[in-house]
Design an enzyme around this catalytic site. Sequence first.
Site, mmCIF file in Angstrom:
data_model
loop_
_atom_site.group_PDB
_atom_site.id
_atom_site.type_symbol
_atom_site.label_atom_id
_atom_site.label_comp_id
_atom_site.label_asym_id
_atom_site.label_seq_id
_atom_site.Cartn_x
_atom_site.Cartn_y
_atom_site.Cartn_z
ATOM 1 N N HIS A 138 0.824 -1.207 0.000
ATOM 2 C CA HIS A 138 0.000 0.000 0.000
ATOM 3 C C HIS A 138 0.864 1.265 0.000
ATOM 4 C CE1 HIS A 138 -2.710 2.957 2.318
ATOM 5 N NE2 HIS A 138 -3.100 2.949 1.066
HETATM 6 CA CA CA Z 1 0.436 -0.234 -4.234
#
Ligand code: CA
Length: 403
Positions: free
Chosen positions: A190
């Site tokens: 992320h």
């Molecule tokens: Ca990513």
Amino acid sequence: RNGIQRPVGHTVSFHYNPRVESHHFGKSHPMKPWRLTLTKQLVLSYGLHYALDLYRPLEATKEELAAYHTREYLDFLQSIDPQHSHPSSPNTDHEQRRTAFLGSNEANADCPVFDGMWGYFTLYAGASLDAAHKLVADQSDIAINWSGGLHHAHKGTGAGFCYINDIVLAIQQLLLVTPRVLYIDIDVHHGDGVEEAFYYTDRVLTLSFHKYGETFFPGTGALEDTGPRGSHNPGAHHSLNVPLRDGIEDAEWERLFRQIAGDAIDTYNPGAIVLQCGADSLGGDRLGSFNINIRAHGFAVEFVKSRAHGRKMMIVGGGGYTPRNVARCWTHETSIAADVELRNELPMHVPYRQAFTGNENGDGLLYPSLSNIQGKIHPNMNDQSYFDNLIAHNKEQLRYIKG
Ligand code: CA
Ligand code: ZLS
Ligand code: ZN
């Protein structure tokens, strides 16, 4: 000689200082700056440099880094480097500060202290700033920095192999000349640091595709996290997340990317697009668990470029822990930016050719099949209804956004 030429009317710049290559995080650390050597050699062996404007940027200054990072964190990073440290400062104080700024050292830290580290940060950040400046000055249309893309670094601390957030620094520069920047992140992790930096503004839309679940790092980026709560906050609905399970495959990946990134570009209508191309989302990555091949990864670059319609584009690297495939992937993506097609057989004279040969290393090809051949096997844990829900949810968020 090999037919590679500069396409008329679109300038692709390549920002790279080979001095980043000599830095080492430590023997067992998965982040290997050597993958950049391999990438550069492959780019040169294919003759791609004839289609690029090559820049060799200098180190970013501390002043430039302070546009995002705190003074006390920068003072720490500069002084902890053995080459800059003051022999008078006591060790215990150093240890406490290291834990505060770079996390605890248990089981060997994600963010170790290593020789020449200040030089390494300032070089990769300097390259992203140089790329942004060339876009801003209209001297480039697509600017590439494979040594950048370190998306986990926070304002005042390091995290996940990242110390300085070169992406945030570059976006800040782009925001000086354009009202809106779209950030797209295809690293398997992320893009939390970039999301966090622009969480409360509507001038940057962040969109990250990543593995999400169990204990996978960094643990943020749920589908439901779309920005601050309350529609009065300008940042509301301006953080998009596409959490994925293990084993996603080429066709599904391309469909998902086309839908969600396509909707984001059309709706938000950004003046510039920054694409983080972390190669740990490839099949066979040492840390990742997706099953996509090099062409499917490169589809992100191809697609964004096809929808850029004169917008400035910046391409940065990021993760990627199986060096031979990182080099393949980023060479392929450089060729997409430059509108050049590469043949599958690697050039005979490529240095380190043995890194790419043999069955387990990809048979001397640029585009070997990566899924289920290299590394661990990751069965596909996603299904059609899960993808449909991701697409629908993100479409719903974009309804709140006016470009
Ligand atoms: Ca990513
Ligand atoms: O996105 O999972 C974690 C955190 C830990 C487990 C590892 N230990 C060392 C610390 C605590 C929960 N960290 C991740 C970070 C992944 C960063 C990705 C960066 C990016 O690709 C952008 C560049 C993680 N995954 C794997 C490791 N750390 C890891 C594996 C092997 C080693 C060697 C060196 C160090 C300790 C032994 C290490 C970390
Ligand atoms: Zn990553």
